[in-house]
Enzyme design. Structure first.
Site, PDB file in Angstrom:
ATOM      1  N   SER A  33     -44.317   8.176  51.802  1.00 53.51           N
ATOM      2  CA  SER A  33     -43.708   6.941  52.310  1.00 53.51           C
ATOM      3  C   SER A  33     -42.970   7.185  53.615  1.00 53.51           C
ATOM      4  O   SER A  33     -43.138   6.476  54.598  1.00 53.51           O
ATOM      5  CB  SER A  33     -42.756   6.386  51.249  1.00 53.51           C
ATOM      6  OG  SER A  33     -41.861   5.463  51.832  1.00 53.51           O
ATOM      7  N   SER A  34     -42.136   8.229  53.613  1.00 53.22           N
ATOM      8  CA  SER A  34     -41.343   8.516  54.813  1.00 53.22           C
ATOM      9  C   SER A  34     -42.227   8.895  55.981  1.00 53.22           C
ATOM     10  O   SER A  34     -41.966   8.508  57.120  1.00 53.22           O
ATOM     11  CB  SER A  34     -40.355   9.642  54.518  1.00 53.22           C
ATOM     12  OG  SER A  34     -39.414   9.232  53.559  1.00 53.22           O
ATOM     13  N   GLU A  63     -33.154  17.334  56.990  1.00 51.13           N
ATOM     14  CA  GLU A  63     -32.917  16.161  56.143  1.00 51.13           C
ATOM     15  C   GLU A  63     -31.491  15.666  56.267  1.00 51.13           C
ATOM     16  O   GLU A  63     -31.247  14.462  56.288  1.00 51.13           O
ATOM     17  CB  GLU A  63     -33.242  16.500  54.680  1.00 51.13           C
ATOM     18  CG  GLU A  63     -32.809  15.463  53.646  1.00 51.13           C
ATOM     19  CD  GLU A  63     -33.577  14.156  53.712  1.00 51.13           C
ATOM     20  OE1 GLU A  63     -34.558  14.093  54.478  1.00 51.13           O
ATOM     21  OE2 GLU A  63     -33.198  13.199  53.027  1.00 51.13           O
ATOM     22  N   THR A  96     -22.151  17.772  68.178  1.00 48.13           N
ATOM     23  CA  THR A  96     -21.546  16.865  67.209  1.00 48.13           C
ATOM     24  C   THR A  96     -20.126  16.527  67.631  1.00 48.13           C
ATOM     25  O   THR A  96     -19.709  15.363  67.598  1.00 48.13           O
ATOM     26  CB  THR A  96     -21.541  17.510  65.818  1.00 48.13           C
ATOM     27  OG1 THR A  96     -22.834  18.060  65.562  1.00 48.13           O
ATOM     28  CG2 THR A  96     -21.214  16.502  64.763  1.00 48.13           C
ATOM     29  N   HIS A 135     -28.543  28.853  56.874  1.00 48.00           N
ATOM     30  CA  HIS A 135     -27.116  28.896  56.577  1.00 48.00           C
ATOM     31  C   HIS A 135     -26.857  28.405  55.149  1.00 48.00           C
ATOM     32  O   HIS A 135     -25.745  28.507  54.652  1.00 48.00           O
ATOM     33  CB  HIS A 135     -26.280  28.124  57.600  1.00 48.00           C
ATOM     34  CG  HIS A 135     -26.491  26.642  57.619  1.00 48.00           C
ATOM     35  ND1 HIS A 135     -26.500  25.915  58.775  1.00 48.00           N
ATOM     36  CD2 HIS A 135     -26.673  25.726  56.634  1.00 48.00           C
ATOM     37  CE1 HIS A 135     -26.680  24.640  58.516  1.00 48.00           C
ATOM     38  NE2 HIS A 135     -26.787  24.505  57.217  1.00 48.00           N
ATOM     39  N   HIS A 136     -27.895  27.902  54.491  1.00 45.84           N
ATOM     40  CA  HIS A 136     -27.778  27.587  53.073  1.00 45.84           C
ATOM     41  C   HIS A 136     -28.043  28.825  52.224  1.00 45.84           C
ATOM     42  O   HIS A 136     -27.971  28.739  50.998  1.00 45.84           O
ATOM     43  CB  HIS A 136     -28.788  26.501  52.689  1.00 45.84           C
ATOM     44  CG  HIS A 136     -28.592  25.220  53.438  1.00 45.84           C
ATOM     45  ND1 HIS A 136     -27.795  24.197  52.967  1.00 45.84           N
ATOM     46  CD2 HIS A 136     -29.071  24.801  54.632  1.00 45.84           C
ATOM     47  CE1 HIS A 136     -27.815  23.195  53.849  1.00 45.84           C
ATOM     48  NE2 HIS A 136     -28.573  23.547  54.868  1.00 45.84           N
ATOM     49  N   ASP A 153     -42.329  -7.148  66.091  1.00 46.25           N
ATOM     50  CA  ASP A 153     -42.517  -6.478  64.810  1.00 46.25           C
ATOM     51  C   ASP A 153     -42.763  -5.003  65.144  1.00 46.25           C
ATOM     52  O   ASP A 153     -42.569  -4.600  66.265  1.00 46.25           O
ATOM     53  CB  ASP A 153     -43.684  -7.072  64.001  1.00 46.25           C
ATOM     54  CG  ASP A 153     -43.462  -6.922  62.491  1.00 46.25           C
ATOM     55  OD1 ASP A 153     -43.262  -5.784  62.010  1.00 46.25           O
ATOM     56  OD2 ASP A 153     -43.479  -7.935  61.783  1.00 46.25           O
ATOM     57  N   TRP A 183     -30.724  19.225  42.578  1.00 47.92           N
ATOM     58  CA  TRP A 183     -31.554  18.461  43.513  1.00 47.92           C
ATOM     59  C   TRP A 183     -32.342  19.344  44.440  1.00 47.92           C
ATOM     60  O   TRP A 183     -33.315  18.914  45.032  1.00 47.92           O
ATOM     61  CB  TRP A 183     -30.715  17.452  44.309  1.00 47.92           C
ATOM     62  CG  TRP A 183     -30.135  17.952  45.590  1.00 47.92           C
ATOM     63  CD1 TRP A 183     -28.940  18.574  45.766  1.00 47.92           C
ATOM     64  CD2 TRP A 183     -30.733  17.871  46.900  1.00 47.92           C
ATOM     65  NE1 TRP A 183     -28.752  18.884  47.080  1.00 47.92           N
ATOM     66  CE2 TRP A 183     -29.822  18.464  47.804  1.00 47.92           C
ATOM     67  CE3 TRP A 183     -31.937  17.359  47.386  1.00 47.92           C
ATOM     68  CZ2 TRP A 183     -30.086  18.557  49.172  1.00 47.92           C
ATOM     69  CZ3 TRP A 183     -32.194  17.445  48.752  1.00 47.92           C
ATOM     70  CH2 TRP A 183     -31.269  18.051  49.631  1.00 47.92           C
ATOM     71  N   HIS A 237     -28.384  12.462  40.190  1.00 49.56           N
ATOM     72  CA  HIS A 237     -27.429  11.894  41.136  1.00 49.56           C
ATOM     73  C   HIS A 237     -27.761  12.332  42.559  1.00 49.56           C
ATOM     74  O   HIS A 237     -27.845  11.512  43.481  1.00 49.56           O
ATOM     75  CB  HIS A 237     -26.011  12.324  40.756  1.00 49.56           C
ATOM     76  CG  HIS A 237     -24.996  12.064  41.810  1.00 49.56           C
ATOM     77  ND1 HIS A 237     -24.520  10.807  42.098  1.00 49.56           N
ATOM     78  CD2 HIS A 237     -24.354  12.895  42.670  1.00 49.56           C
ATOM     79  CE1 HIS A 237     -23.631  10.877  43.086  1.00 49.56           C
ATOM     80  NE2 HIS A 237     -23.513  12.133  43.454  1.00 49.56           N
ATOM     81  N   HIS A 263     -32.400  21.144  55.842  1.00 49.39           N
ATOM     82  CA  HIS A 263     -31.387  20.968  56.849  1.00 49.39           C
ATOM     83  C   HIS A 263     -31.685  19.812  57.801  1.00 49.39           C
ATOM     84  O   HIS A 263     -30.827  18.952  57.989  1.00 49.39           O
ATOM     85  CB  HIS A 263     -31.037  22.250  57.601  1.00 49.39           C
ATOM     86  CG  HIS A 263     -29.771  21.978  58.299  1.00 49.39           C
ATOM     87  ND1 HIS A 263     -28.551  22.038  57.648  1.00 49.39           N
ATOM     88  CD2 HIS A 263     -29.527  21.454  59.507  1.00 49.39           C
ATOM     89  CE1 HIS A 263     -27.623  21.593  58.479  1.00 49.39           C
ATOM     90  NE2 HIS A 263     -28.183  21.239  59.599  1.00 49.39           N
ATOM     91  N   TYR A 293     -29.639  15.798  58.829  1.00 52.83           N
ATOM     92  CA  TYR A 293     -29.530  15.062  60.094  1.00 52.83           C
ATOM     93  C   TYR A 293     -30.270  13.746  60.007  1.00 52.83           C
ATOM     94  O   TYR A 293     -29.858  12.751  60.585  1.00 52.83           O
ATOM     95  CB  TYR A 293     -30.016  15.924  61.257  1.00 52.83           C
ATOM     96  CG  TYR A 293     -29.113  17.094  61.449  1.00 52.83           C
ATOM     97  CD1 TYR A 293     -29.581  18.394  61.352  1.00 52.83           C
ATOM     98  CD2 TYR A 293     -27.749  16.891  61.650  1.00 52.83           C
ATOM     99  CE1 TYR A 293     -28.713  19.456  61.474  1.00 52.83           C
ATOM    100  CE2 TYR A 293     -26.892  17.946  61.765  1.00 52.83           C
ATOM    101  CZ  TYR A 293     -27.368  19.232  61.675  1.00 52.83           C
ATOM    102  OH  TYR A 293     -26.518  20.280  61.769  1.00 52.83           O
ATOM    103  N   LYS A 296     -19.987  14.035  70.475  1.00 54.28           N
ATOM    104  CA  LYS A 296     -20.111  12.627  70.087  1.00 54.28           C
ATOM    105  C   LYS A 296     -18.763  12.052  69.667  1.00 54.28           C
ATOM    106  O   LYS A 296     -18.413  10.925  70.035  1.00 54.28           O
ATOM    107  CB  LYS A 296     -21.085  12.490  68.914  1.00 54.28           C
ATOM    108  CG  LYS A 296     -22.539  12.530  69.288  1.00 54.28           C
ATOM    109  CD  LYS A 296     -23.360  12.327  68.012  1.00 54.28           C
ATOM    110  CE  LYS A 296     -24.821  12.548  68.258  1.00 54.28           C
ATOM    111  NZ  LYS A 296     -25.498  11.291  68.571  1.00 54.28           N
ATOM    112  N   ARG A 337     -19.834  25.202  41.407  1.00 53.53           N
ATOM    113  CA  ARG A 337     -20.417  23.872  41.241  1.00 53.53           C
ATOM    114  C   ARG A 337     -21.432  23.900  40.119  1.00 53.53           C
ATOM    115  O   ARG A 337     -21.876  24.957  39.666  1.00 53.53           O
ATOM    116  CB  ARG A 337     -21.053  23.390  42.548  1.00 53.53           C
ATOM    117  CG  ARG A 337     -22.268  24.177  42.983  1.00 53.53           C
ATOM    118  CD  ARG A 337     -22.755  23.799  44.370  1.00 53.53           C
ATOM    119  NE  ARG A 337     -23.400  22.514  44.455  1.00 53.53           N
ATOM    120  CZ  ARG A 337     -24.173  22.123  45.462  1.00 53.53           C
ATOM    121  NH1 ARG A 337     -24.365  22.931  46.482  1.00 53.53           N
ATOM    122  NH2 ARG A 337     -24.726  20.934  45.489  1.00 53.53           N
ATOM    123  N   SER A 396     -22.236   4.038  67.158  1.00 53.77           N
ATOM    124  CA  SER A 396     -22.358   3.936  68.605  1.00 53.77           C
ATOM    125  C   SER A 396     -22.642   2.510  69.061  1.00 53.77           C
ATOM    126  O   SER A 396     -22.559   2.231  70.257  1.00 53.77           O
ATOM    127  CB  SER A 396     -23.468   4.867  69.111  1.00 53.77           C
ATOM    128  OG  SER A 396     -23.222   6.188  68.706  1.00 53.77           O
TER     129      SER A 396
END
Lengths: 348, 810
Positions: B178-179, B264, B337, B311-312, B113, B148, B84, B262, B266, B340, B459, B277
């Site tokens: 790919s990315s 990721e 943040t 921080h993880h 293009d 994950w 998941h 991290h 963002y 915004k 968890r 926006s």
């Protein structure tokens, strides 16, 4: 650390603060959904140790601030959306305002100030709760296994499993390690969690304040039965703790004749001895020490209460109760399992 | 001739590769290089994977609805939450974002293009291969079940012996490729292909957020690539990167993962911020308040996002100094943040708000992300985090930011841009039902999880006892999850009805502000009849309602059919699919049989060569100079080299971190041969000189000298590789192997990967040499040699760093 003399009044004051902080958190968090039991066995807002109390103090500050900001922003959002809804027939275009420098500065500085209010107690508590333990702390080695907890008291020469006894009012210095994968030691009422990382000796120090029993559970995914790796922490008054230590170190007496004696005989000649230690009987080191198994209240890392029925069921087929448990079904008959169960429960 | 979109010469040939009817249609989609079609391919695939991930979530919630439940076994549950998470992040949200990058970014900047249309297609097919491979693990009965973020050493061969983790590793590596390719493509596109007059600060905020995201991808994926290489080598080849007994530190995996992980998050949220926006100003009929500040905030978030990863790891035992440092850094990120959110509120204030479905979802993001961001601020405090992390509190937090943030933003984008992409309108009534069901279901599913966290529910547990106070909240959460499911069904009904018989959409259904509304819905294959004029930020709005800034170029007339026929459009190509297929074969081989790996690699190399040479002689491709005056391909190489800095940086950092930790010998000073390696280093440095000579020769059209120096460079590269082969052989004979000790693992992987880079360079140079031999490398092809040169010099510089840090410094 406060002296014994001061601790009495300090303890009362702290208890009062604790009640207030707990109910403050409870109130703050109850917005919208009330009726939760904040003293549930794994509650993180029912502090019973110095570390847990320090955490709760910061928790309260942050929670109030965060809830306040959420309400302000939420109400502002709702109001703006209702107030400035387009009305049919209203004149053309709203004023095309592109920005406002002073506003930008203000709402950059304001959050910074709020964060400062959060950061200062945060940093203080980080350093206070991770200070080196005092010399008179009770040293306990915690070893996380897949999927049970081993507790060794080097100075007291006591080894037990899944149930940690500590004296109230005395600092306890845990050293966390493990022979297999990463686990996490978490007893919410006694403080935050700390990972058990093989190869590193992580430390967790706390002083439990009041006698009682607390529940803990592994908090880092460690394999199939991660959900089945709970523990009990029993905080004893100092004399009760001394009695417990003595009972742990005493040689187990002969079991009563009948099923218990049969059980011991079955145990001694089965594969059990390869994995388990019962002082005077066997010295296996792969599974929990069972010398005082009967003095515990739960089995298999806190997943079942200890009764003849549950222990018998466990002995007959451990993986059925705890998926992928390393202890295999040993092919015991119902009667044999019952006998061994009776023996084990008699080991107090 | 510049690559200015209003070019001339040939009309692109139609898809002349297949017969009539359905076959032609399928082949058309397989060979498309049109950014709009690629966007649709991403979106459709993402939606299927999203449904799959959603079903996995519903089964999870069914299992947790009541205590001691038996809907699934522990094994199945652990696989479910692993799949998941991996599916939703990599196969749903990221490709949904890619759908909008692909379809919208060229339109928003007034281009026809992207910079590299075939690479664009390649990115999609590689993504699809990765997604299919990951889900093939379900069919094979061995899905990954380690979470994950798969912490070592639970992912070691010893504790996870099946194929599950291998599927996971290989799929993620493919998805990373790919990315990365897409990141290079979009950075070049955004920097180099903007319409005249569109300065950086006049770009729509969505384009800015996309640009930041591409930089995040380019720089954050290398560390996880390296971390996964380490894991793969541990599992397949017996190295010791995560082997505690050999002296490894299990925190290494966590650092490498979260240095990626991290940024990721963002990567996942910034596009949604960009969409909001665009949507809020459109439906409030006001400009985005503080647009430059919103842009700078996005850039700052991206930049600082690289400084908060630990921080993880507040519970991992890093010590109070590290905890405090990362705590402060994390709190600092909350500031841009929050800024915004305030700017979005100010955009609405004083506006004339039209409550379309798109606006509902955008408002949902503003409210829900505020909650998610605030629970994130709670996590930023280590003492509090030590209670909340690894509990349902963080599960609530991450879903508030990922669903309340990313998904609501994506749905806002879908409702907003659906008319442009499909030429039809979505139903507003069903749209609002979709929103309210999603909003109610989401809050019911996830708000109670804050309480579960406070009440101490960890968890990743497949079941729980009934006497812990967790029952009611879990049941509520499960009901909410199913309401989300109904909301998604409502969307599918809305989409289906729209596609079948929805009202046709005009070019500009919303009185939009940006350039995509200036062309038809859907756009013609060439996007814009004429290059759109840029009158400032919110250019199209200014064109319609004023004020217009002066144009930098005269407006070109739209022209008639003759003008369209003169446009050069990117031609369809079969090579993207072929390259992706080769990679898939190699990946499947990694899980089954090494013969397939060899076949796959050979296939991939062959397909890459055909890909590279496909347009070697197409005149329109000779000059690809863009708006910044730089050739697209040079810019792409620079971006790629930037990511390579992070790749090698991670490898070198690991080498240094593990230095001295080997439990057995040999130590570096006992085995490394500095005199011999000095010779090979000198050889490699000299090869750079030869490369410079080769480029100069090509640029002045001296074919003989070009051949000499190109071959010379490759030859010197081969000498270097020869030295390396000699060195490795000597070491193996002395008993020093990959598996010998920690030093063996870090040394051989670092220098081996560098050697692989050299080998690829040699092959590249030899291909250029062969081209020259056949008379097909002229002065006009100098840029191709130049980018090979950039790559070669970079590989050289990396070697200097390796030689210094590994060999010279004791």
């Amino acid at each position: 650390m406060p002296s014994d003399h001061a601790r009495g009044t300090l303890g009362d004051a702290k208890a009062a603060v604790d009640v207030r902080t707990t109910s403050t958190i409870g109130l703050a968090l109850s917005l919208g959904l009330g009726g939760c039991a904040w003293d549930a066995p794994m509650s993180t807002v029912a502090a019973r140790s110095d570390v847990a109390r320090e955490i709760l103090h910061v928790y309260a500050i942050i929670t109030w601030i965060v809830v306040g900001i959420a309400l302000v922003v939420g109400i502002a959002l709702a109001w703006v959306v209702v107030r400035f809804r387009s009305r049919p027939g209203a004149p053309g275009m709203p004023a095309q305002i592109r920005g406002h420098t002073l506003l930008e500065i203000s709402w950059t500085i304001a959050p910074a100030i709020v964060l400062l209010v959060i950061a200062i107690p945060t940093i203080q508590v980080i350093f206070r709760t991770q200070a080196a333990p005092p010399r008179d702390a009770l040293q306990v080695r915690v070893l996380g296994h897949q999927w049970w907890w081993e507790f060794r008291y080097p100075a007291l020469e006591v080894v037990t499993a899944n149930e940690l006894h500590v004296p109230a009012g005395r600092p306890v210095a845990l050293t966390l390690d493990g022979p297999d994968v990463i686990h996490s030691f978490w007893v919410p009422m006694l403080g935050g969690k700390r990972d058990v990382v093989p190869g590193r000796q992580n430390r967790l120090t706390f002083t439990a304040e009041t006698a009682g029993e607390y529940r803990g559970q592994c908090a880092e995914f460690c394999g199939v039965s991660h959900a089945n790796m709970a523990m009990r922490v029993v905080v004893d008054a100092p004399d009760a703790f001394a009695r417990w230590v003595a009972a742990q170190k005493a040689e187990p007496g002969e079991p009563a004749p009948g099923p218990a004696a049969d059980g011991k005989a079955i145990f001694a000649r089965s594969a059990c001895v390869g994995c388990h230690t019962i002082r005077g009987v066997s010295s296996g080191a792969l599974g929990p020490d069972l010398t005082t198994f009967g003095s515990r209240r739960t089995l298999a890392a806190g997943i079942l209460p200890i009764t003849v029925e549950t222990v018998t069921a466990w002995l007959k087929n451990p993986p059925a109760l705890k998926p992928d448990a390393k202890m295999p079904a040993l092919g015991l008959t119902d009667e044999q399992a019952r006998a061994v169960a009776t023996y084990l429960i008699g080991l107090k | 001739m510049s690559a200015h979109p209003a070019g001339r010469v040939l009309h692109a040939p139609a898809a002349a590769l297949a017969g009539a009817g359905a076959t032609a249609a399928v082949v058309g989609w397989l060979t498309t290089v049109d950014h709009k079609r690629i966007g649709i391919l991403y979106g459709a695939s993402a939606f299927v994977f999203f449904l799959l991930g959603g079903v996995e979530a519903l089964v999870i919630r069914l299992q947790l609805a009541v205590p001691n439940n038996t809907v699934v076994s522990a094994h199945a549950y652990n696989a479910l939450f692993t799949m998941h998470g991996t599916t939703m992040i990599f196969l749903a949200v990221m490709p949904f974002n890619a759908m909008f990058f692909n379809y919208m970014v060229p339109l928003l900047i007034g281009a026809r293009d992207v910079a590299f249309p075939r690479l664009n297609a390649l990115s999609f097919w590689i993504f699809l291969a990765g997604g299919l491979l990951l889900n093939a693990s379900l069919l094979a009965g061995t899905p990954p079940d380690v979470g994950w973020f798969g912490y070592a050493n639970l992912t070691s061969k010893h504790y996870a012996p099946g194929l599950g983790v291998d599927f996971w590793i290989v799929s993620l590596q493919i998805l990373g490729v790919s990315s990365m390719i897409a990141a290079v493509n979009f950075i070049v596109t955004i920097l180099n292909m903007r319409a005249p007059g569109m300065t950086m600060m006049r770009m729509p905020v969505f384009v800015w957020m996309s640009l930041v995201v591409q930089f995040l991808i380019a720089l954050a994926f290398p560390p996880i690539t390296v971390g996964l290489i380490f894991l793969m080598f541990d599992r397949f080849f017996g190295t010791h990167f995560y082997d505690v007994a050999a002296g490894a530190d299990l925190h290494l995996w966590q650092h490498l993962f979260w240095i990626f992980g991290h940024p990721e998050v963002y990567i996942l949220i910034l596009p949604a911020f960009g969409i909001v926006s665009e949507v809020l100003p459109t439906f409030a009929r006001k400009p985005l308040f503080g647009a430059p500040v919103v842009i700078y905030s996005g850039v700052l978030i991206g930049f600082f996002g690289f400084g908060v990863w630990s921080h993880h790891m507040f519970a991992a035992g890093m010590g109070p100094v590290a905890d405090a440092a990362f705590s402060i850094a994390t709190m600092l990120i909350a500031i841009p943040t929050g800024v915004k959110i305030f700017n979005w509120l100010a955009t609405l204030w004083g506006g004339s708000i039209r409550p379309t479905s798109a606006l509902h979802f955008a408002l949902g993001l503003v409210g829900l992300f505020t909650i998610g961001g605030l629970s994130g601020v709670m996590h930023a405090s280590p003492p509090v985090d030590l209670q909340q992390t690894d509990s349902y509190f963080v599960v609530a937090h991450l879903h508030y930011v990922l669903i309340g943030g990313s998904l609501f933003g994506l749905f806002a984008g879908i409702y907003y841009w659906w008319p442009k992409m499909t030429g039809r309108l979505l139903g507003e009534g069903l749209g609002r039902l979709n929103f309210w069901l999603m909003f109610a279901g989401f809050n019911l599913a996830f708000f109670p999880q804050h309480y579960l966290g406070v009440l101490g529910m960890p968890r990743r547990i497949y079941t729980y006892r009934p006497d812990l106070g967790w029952n009611g909240a879990n049941l509520a959460s499960t009901i909410g999850a199913f309401v989300i499911g109904v909301a998604v069904l409502v969307f599918m009904v809305n989409a289906w009805r729209s596609l079948r018989r929805g009202a046709p959409a005009p070019a500009d259904p919303w009185d939009g502000r940006t350039l995509e509304w200036r062309t038809s819905s859907p756009p013609p294959v060439h996007d814009f009849d004429a290059v759109p004029p840029v009158y400032g930020r919110d250019s199209f709005w200014r064109e319609k309602h004023g004020p217009r800034r002066p144009l930098t170029v005269a407006v070109t007339p739209a022209g008639g059919p003759a003008a369209h026929a003169a446009l050069h459009l990117p031609a369809p190509s079969r090579w993207p699919v072929m390259v992706a297929l080769g990679m898939l074969i190699a990946a499947v081989g990694a899980l089954t049989h090494v013969a397939l790996v060899v076949i796959g690699i050979l296939w991939t190399i062959w397909a890459i060569i055909r890909f590279a040479l496909e347009h070697h002689r197409t005149p329109e491709h000779a000059d690809q100079t863009g708006g910044l005056g730089l050739d697209h391909r040079k810019m792409a190489m620079w971006v790629f080299l930037g990511s390579e800095c992070f790749f090698f940086g991670t490898l070198v950092a690991t080498y240094l971190a593990y230095k001295g930790r080997s439990v057995v010998g040999p130590a570096p000073h006992e085995i490394l041969n500095i005199p011999v390696t000095s010779v090979s280093t000198f050889d490699l440095l000299m090869s750079s000189l030869l490369m410079v000579l080769a480029l100069a020769a090509v640029q002045r059209g001296d074919r003989r000298q070009a051949r000499l120096w190109l071959f010379g460079t490759a030859f010197f590269g081969l000498i270097f590789l020869g030295f390396q082969a000699y060195e490795f052989t000597e070491f193996v004979h002395a008993g020093f192997t990959l598996q010998r000790n920690l030093f063996g693992s870090t040394f051989f992987v670092l220098t081996g990967l560098h050697g692989t880079h050299v080998a690829i360079g040699v092959l590249w140079l030899l291909s250029l040499w062969v081209l020259d031999l056949r008379g097909r490398l002229g002065a006009a092809d100098a840029v191709k040699v130049e980018i090979a040169g950039l790559y070669w010099h970079f590989v050289d510089v990396v070697w200097i760093a390796i030689f210094t840090l590994v060999y010279l410094i004791p």
